[in-house]
Design a protein around this motif. Sequence first.
Motif, PDB file in Angstrom:
ATOM      1  N   VAL A 127       1.098  -1.031   0.021  1.00 22.71           N
ATOM      2  CA  VAL A 127      -0.089   0.075  -0.152  1.00 22.71           C
ATOM      3  C   VAL A 127       0.833   1.232   0.274  1.00 22.71           C
ATOM      4  O   VAL A 127       1.759   2.040   1.256  1.00 22.71           O
ATOM      5  CB  VAL A 127      -0.877  -0.197   1.702  1.00 22.71           C
ATOM      6  N   LEU A 128       1.041   2.238  -1.039  1.00 25.24           N
ATOM      7  CA  LEU A 128       1.311   3.484  -1.564  1.00 25.24           C
ATOM      8  C   LEU A 128       1.178   4.506  -0.951  1.00 25.24           C
ATOM      9  O   LEU A 128      -0.140   4.334  -1.630  1.00 25.24           O
ATOM     10  CB  LEU A 128       2.445   3.435  -2.661  1.00 25.24           C
ATOM     11  N   PHE A 129       1.111   5.209   0.264  1.00 27.93           N
ATOM     12  CA  PHE A 129       0.781   6.465   0.531  1.00 27.93           C
ATOM     13  C   PHE A 129       1.081   7.783  -0.941  1.00 27.93           C
ATOM     14  O   PHE A 129       2.192   8.644  -0.387  1.00 27.93           O
ATOM     15  CB  PHE A 129       0.599   7.093   1.792  1.00 27.93           C
ATOM     16  N   VAL A 130       0.454   7.933  -1.614  1.00 31.66           N
ATOM     17  CA  VAL A 130       0.585   8.873  -2.623  1.00 31.66           C
ATOM     18  C   VAL A 130       0.277  10.502  -2.614  1.00 31.66           C
ATOM     19  O   VAL A 130      -0.518  10.661  -2.091  1.00 31.66           O
ATOM     20  CB  VAL A 130       0.447   9.040  -3.871  1.00 31.66           C
ATOM     21  N   ASP A 131       1.264  11.238  -1.980  1.00 26.53           N
ATOM     22  CA  ASP A 131       1.013  13.361  -2.088  1.00 26.53           C
ATOM     23  C   ASP A 131       1.133  13.159  -3.791  1.00 26.53           C
ATOM     24  O   ASP A 131       1.290  13.024  -5.143  1.00 26.53           O
ATOM     25  CB  ASP A 131       2.124  13.808  -1.420  1.00 26.53           C
ATOM     26  N   ASN A 132       0.578  14.612  -3.971  1.00 27.80           N
ATOM     27  CA  ASN A 132       0.309  15.392  -5.706  1.00 27.80           C
ATOM     28  C   ASN A 132       0.667  17.057  -5.193  1.00 27.80           C
ATOM     29  O   ASN A 132      -0.650  17.428  -5.305  1.00 27.80           O
ATOM     30  CB  ASN A 132      -1.118  15.340  -5.563  1.00 27.80           C
ATOM     31  N   HIS A 133       1.330  17.285  -4.568  1.00 26.06           N
ATOM     32  CA  HIS A 133       1.260  18.723  -3.862  1.00 26.06           C
ATOM     33  C   HIS A 133       2.062  19.427  -4.742  1.00 26.06           C
ATOM     34  O   HIS A 133       1.707  21.043  -5.450  1.00 26.06           O
ATOM     35  CB  HIS A 133       2.089  18.885  -2.826  1.00 26.06           C
ATOM     36  N   THR A 134       3.163  19.114  -5.743  1.00 27.40           N
ATOM     37  CA  THR A 134       3.280  19.399  -6.768  1.00 27.40           C
ATOM     38  C   THR A 134       3.236  19.454  -8.064  1.00 27.40           C
ATOM     39  O   THR A 134       3.851  20.085  -8.855  1.00 27.40           O
ATOM     40  CB  THR A 134       5.414  20.003  -6.648  1.00 27.40           C
ATOM     41  N   GLY A 135       1.912  18.338  -8.395  1.00 28.48           N
ATOM     42  CA  GLY A 135       1.416  18.249  -9.373  1.00 28.48           C
ATOM     43  C   GLY A 135       2.153  16.787  -9.678  1.00 28.48           C
ATOM     44  O   GLY A 135       1.990  16.211 -10.689  1.00 28.48           O
ATOM     45  N   ALA A 136       3.124  16.371  -9.520  1.00 28.84           N
ATOM     46  CA  ALA A 136       4.425  15.059  -9.281  1.00 28.84           C
ATOM     47  C   ALA A 136       3.441  14.523  -8.351  1.00 28.84           C
ATOM     48  O   ALA A 136       3.708  14.626  -7.010  1.00 28.84           O
ATOM     49  CB  ALA A 136       5.664  15.212  -9.803  1.00 28.84           C
ATOM     50  N   TYR A 137       3.264  12.949  -8.781  1.00 25.74           N
ATOM     51  CA  TYR A 137       2.813  11.504  -7.507  1.00 25.74           C
ATOM     52  C   TYR A 137       4.055  11.499  -7.138  1.00 25.74           C
ATOM     53  O   TYR A 137       5.297  10.896  -7.427  1.00 25.74           O
ATOM     54  CB  TYR A 137       2.232  10.762  -8.144  1.00 25.74           C
ATOM     55  N   THR A 138       4.355  11.357  -5.436  1.00 23.81           N
ATOM     56  CA  THR A 138       5.446  11.198  -5.056  1.00 23.81           C
ATOM     57  C   THR A 138       4.744  10.206  -3.557  1.00 23.81           C
ATOM     58  O   THR A 138       3.835  10.655  -3.319  1.00 23.81           O
ATOM     59  CB  THR A 138       6.338  12.051  -4.742  1.00 23.81           C
ATOM     60  N   VAL A 139       5.800   9.122  -3.691  1.00 21.84           N
ATOM     61  CA  VAL A 139       5.261   8.224  -2.442  1.00 21.84           C
ATOM     62  C   VAL A 139       6.099   9.390  -0.542  1.00 21.84           C
ATOM     63  O   VAL A 139       7.854   8.910  -0.911  1.00 21.84           O
ATOM     64  CB  VAL A 139       6.342   7.385  -2.717  1.00 21.84           C
ATOM     65  N   SER A 140       5.036   9.271   0.180  1.00 17.36           N
ATOM     66  CA  SER A 140       5.700   9.407   1.110  1.00 17.36           C
ATOM     67  C   SER A 140       5.402   8.319   2.651  1.00 17.36           C
ATOM     68  O   SER A 140       6.856   8.409   3.162  1.00 17.36           O
ATOM     69  CB  SER A 140       4.619  10.575   2.468  1.00 17.36           C
ATOM     70  N   ALA A 141       4.778   7.395   2.066  1.00 14.02           N
ATOM     71  CA  ALA A 141       4.897   5.594   2.848  1.00 14.02           C
ATOM     72  C   ALA A 141       4.374   4.686   2.252  1.00 14.02           C
ATOM     73  O   ALA A 141       3.913   4.625   0.863  1.00 14.02           O
ATOM     74  CB  ALA A 141       4.014   6.490   4.381  1.00 14.02           C
TER      75      ALA A 141
END
Length: 366
Positions: free
Chosen positions: A149-163
């Motif tokens: 399970v990936l927790f994914v951010d999209n703060h800057t328009g790019a999808y990054t994984v925080s945890a």
Amino acid sequence: MLHMKRASAFCLLFALFAAIVSPAHAKDDKPDFTLPSLADFTGQQWDAIELGKSTASSIKDHYKIAKRGNAIPWSLMISTPKGSGDRLNVLFGGRDDKNDVATAILIRYDSSPTLDSIKHEFGHAGVSYYQPERNTGWLIHEYPDKGVVLFVDNHTGAYTVSAVLLVPPAILTEGVLDFSPDATLIVPVVDIHAGERRLMLFGSVDVTTSLSGMTMSDIERSNLRDDLRRATAGGAMLYQEYAPGSCVADIHAAFKEDKGDCIDVTVTIDGPSPYGQIHVVGQSSTVFKNHQRITDSASYEGVFNDALGKAQQGFAQAMRAMGPPSPQVMQQIAIDSAFNRLRIATLSTQGIHATPPPGSLWAVAK
């Protein structure tokens, strides 16, 4: 012959010393955990960590444990290489090091990898899921057959994984979170206290003192408490008997006629607002020269009023600044909720009848 006996005795002592020292030395030599590929997780095992089998004791025997920074209840934080930017927790079904088994593995990144890079590790896209009425563009991305399970951010328009949470795959087929595979709307944070009066009620007042060379009569102390009860912070606070808030003054004074000295006053206002607790402090002090003739109440009253005024001003500003959580805070709350629900499901799936204390992916112990 005597030299030979001495040599034999020395060898025996050395052997005994080595036997005693070696385990401790070996303990210090346990390795950090260098993260394997997430794709190497089998759904049960990752490196030497095995869900449903590994205990805290067995993991401590195998890996170096982080000395600080663990704020996840019922878990061990394993040491990772310095500068790796990875934090690794093994989660358990209880606090018993010898009997409670690992139920999940949590990885948090200080420098988040991109979602595309993890998709490349797995060789296929996986599945994205979305919380209804999100306040930001975050999402959960899963590899259900692997239990990843990936927790994914999209703060800057790019999808990054925080945890990342590694769990038994069975829980991901049960729809624990009730998220949608279709992208949901991103909506503003609702201000549930809009239109409410921003007022803190306080019912506790006190004046504490530490005085040397000066005195305070009971009447003077009572008058100062009355001053605290009259505090309004421009309409942001109101005295009401038995209300939960407080307004407390602490007066420290020391005076010697041949040396002079000072008076320090601290006023602390603490109480609830519609959006959470507010805590402010106002401070003031004055210095007396030697041989200065002073009258106790006149000397500390001005400093007291100044400190109380600063505290009220600070409280009024804090109350005006309060509001609903930011979209980023709402995202953290939502992700923590998803994490805790998934964790509880891992225990239930493995037949463990216990509920771990809630944990936050953003908390780091000092």
